[in-house]
Design an enzyme around this catalytic site. Structure first.
Site, short mmCIF file in Angstrom:
data_model
loop_
_atom_site.label_atom_id
_atom_site.label_comp_id
_atom_site.label_asym_id
_atom_site.label_seq_id
_atom_site.Cartn_x
_atom_site.Cartn_y
_atom_site.Cartn_z
CD GLU A 292 -0.76 19.93 53.48
OE1 GLU A 292 -1.69 20.49 53.49
OE2 GLU A 292 -0.15 19.99 54.52
NE ARG A 316 0.24 22.67 56.04
CZ ARG A 316 0.13 23.79 55.63
NH1 ARG A 316 0.00 24.71 56.42
NH2 ARG A 316 0.00 23.84 54.32
CG HIS A 418 4.12 26.58 57.57
ND1 HIS A 418 4.65 27.31 56.46
CD2 HIS A 418 2.78 26.34 56.88
CE1 HIS A 418 3.66 27.34 55.47
NE2 HIS A 418 2.61 26.99 55.53
CG HIS A 419 -0.07 29.45 60.16
ND1 HIS A 419 -0.31 30.36 59.04
CD2 HIS A 419 -0.94 29.77 61.05
CE1 HIS A 419 -1.54 31.17 58.98
NE2 HIS A 419 -1.84 30.99 60.45
NE ARG A 458 -1.89 28.08 57.99
CZ ARG A 458 -1.57 27.58 56.76
NH1 ARG A 458 -2.40 27.12 56.12
NH2 ARG A 458 -0.07 27.54 56.68
#
Length: 482
Positions: A292, A316, A418-419, A458
């Protein structure tokens, strides 16, 4: 079903990442770690050797406890090795040296807003109030966190990374691993935790197996779960969000949710399991994440019409959704020589052949097969916004530089898992809680295996903060409680 990056096993990519950023093979990276040698008795066993596990182990060892780490992968580091953008913290010496004014209160506000206020306020208070101390602690261990940039969702430059914007994760793993070994922490690689042991609600250790499938017991007064999230477990991901079926992942192949499963078996509660984040800038062909920080340093996103379509520093989830609405469900991350020179991580992307480059906008448009006139107009318009400090199209409030210096570059990107914001429910001491809200005696957790900190989304740069702040906290709490 949406066209998306295919969900593939990423062991080869993980090895490439490790070789690129650490500069050695997994054997060389772990030449001083051990293999299992039968039953063991220690004060503390840590499951997982990423940033959270290493930080926890160091703190517990500094308090005089005998600490053992078990790591199922053939190398230390987990997903922390892949972190490139930075570590968020406010009020640090690095910010002061650069004249950046920031506060933990601002960091708190940004984090709650980014998580849509689904976050546990008490955990966010710990995260943001202890972040600066975490940075100073890492610097004290030998980390270079002198460069400070901005990630999406942040109101100030607070993402700390090495000089020149070099990738931060592998650097921190090196520093933490060296410190842990120097202090006498034993690390068992290729050693998989199978079960957390408990008697009458009190944790007593774990059962593990070595690479030859020989099982053994590690007796311990405390277990710290630092196994990461479940982003590489497509079955678990789609159990909570079926819309992500077929998506790729930025996670290493070991991020399969083992710690969550083992802790639940001894009574642990879960929180926010439906909150799964996609990252908007992942290379479709191989699942490689583009940090990022490229956007934070000024890059823009353009579609196949050669036009911007979103505030590039939106959260995101917002940027991912906007990308999926474009033709082909991918976009191009566009930047110039000035941005390339501002962030050394980009050199790695070029070496790996991920970047299309050209000496002019016309030539780049031809290479990307997009409309040259539209691209030129887009860049001119954006540069005008930079000059006026006013993005009239999408409201981007941080535009650090114009895009006017040849060469010009582009990377095709799209969203991937991703998370995982959900996980084990913990309190502000890092103790794992039951459904009744009571701590499980002897069980602690830190990092992406936990939930509640990041809420519904996040912010970039908060993952490493989470790992270090709560990893340290878990190690300190274990030492105090024992």
């Amino acid at each position: 079903m949406r066209k998306s990056i295919k969900f593939v096993t990423l062991i080869l990519i993980f090895a490439l990442t490790l070789t690129t950023f650490i500069g050695c093979s997994s054997q060389e990276a772990n030449e001083s770690v051990s293999e299992s040698t039968g039953d063991k008795v220690v004060d503390v066993v840590v499951i997982g050797s990423g940033g959270a596990g290493l930080a926890a182990a160091i703190e517990a060892r500094d308090a005089g406890k005998e600490v053992l780490i078990v790591e199922k992968m053939p190398m230390v580091g987990g997903n922390t090795l892949r972190a490139t953008g930075g570590l968020n913290a406010a009020g640090t010496s690095s910010q002061a040296a650069l004249g950046i004014e920031d506060s933990a209160e601002s960091h708190y506000t940004d984090t709650m807003k980014g998580g849509y206020d689904k976050n546990d306020p008490a955990l966010v208070e710990v995260l943001t109030s202890q972040a600066a101390d975490a940075v100073e602690w890492l610097i004290g261990l030998g980390a270079d966190l002198s460069d400070v940039g901005r990630m999406a969702g942040a109101s100030q430059d607070r993402s700390h990374r090495p000089t020149g914007g070099a990738p931060v994760g592998a650097h921190l793993v090196q520093v933490l691993k060296a410190s842990a070994e120097e202090k006498g922490v034993e690390i068992l690689i290729e050693t998989t935790a199978l079960e957390i042991l408990a008697e009458d609600g009190v944790v007593t250790g774990i059962i593990a197996k070595d690479k030859s499938d020989n099982e053994f017991t590690i007796e311990a007064e405390a277990v710290i779960v630092a196994t990461g999230g479940f982003g590489a477990n497509i079955t678990m991901v789609t159990e909570y969000d079926v819309s992500l079926d077929g998506f790729g992942t930025t996670n290493h192949s070991g991020a399969t949710g083992d710690g969550i499963t083992m802790a639940v078996a001894v009574g642990a509660d879960l929180v926010d399991m439906l909150e799964i984040q996609t990252h908007p800038t992942v290379v479709p062909s191989n699942g490689y994440m583009i940090t990022e920080a490229v956007r934070g340093n000024g890059a823009i996103l353009i579609n196949r019409d050669g036009k911007r379509f979103v505030n590039e520093l939106g959260t995101r989830d917002v940027v991912s959704e906007a990308t999926l609405e474009q033709e082909g469900e991918t976009s191009f991350l566009f930047f110039d020589e000035g941005i390339k020179e501002s962030l050394s991580a980009i050199d790695g992307y070029i070496r790996q052949g991920l970047v299309t480059e050209a000496d002019s906008l016309e030539a780049l448009a031809e290479a990307l097969e997009i409309d040259a006139d539209n691209l030129i107009a887009t860049v001119e318009t954006y540069n005008g916004f930079v000059g006026e400090n006013n993005d009239k199209d999408f409201g981007r409030d941080d535009m650090p530089r114009s895009l006017e210096t040849a060469k010009y570059y582009a990377i095709e990107v799209g969203p991937a898992v991703h998370h995982t914001m959900g996980g084990l429910k913990i309190n502000t001491k890092g103790q794992v809680l039951t459904e009744d809200g009571n701590p499980i005696t002897g069980l602690y957790a830190a990092g992406e295996v936990t939930g509640g900190i990041h809420g519904g989304n996040r912010l970039g740069g908060n993952a490493l903060t989470d790992l270090i702040v709560f990893g340290r906290l878990a190690g300190q709490s274990v030492a105090t409680d024992l």
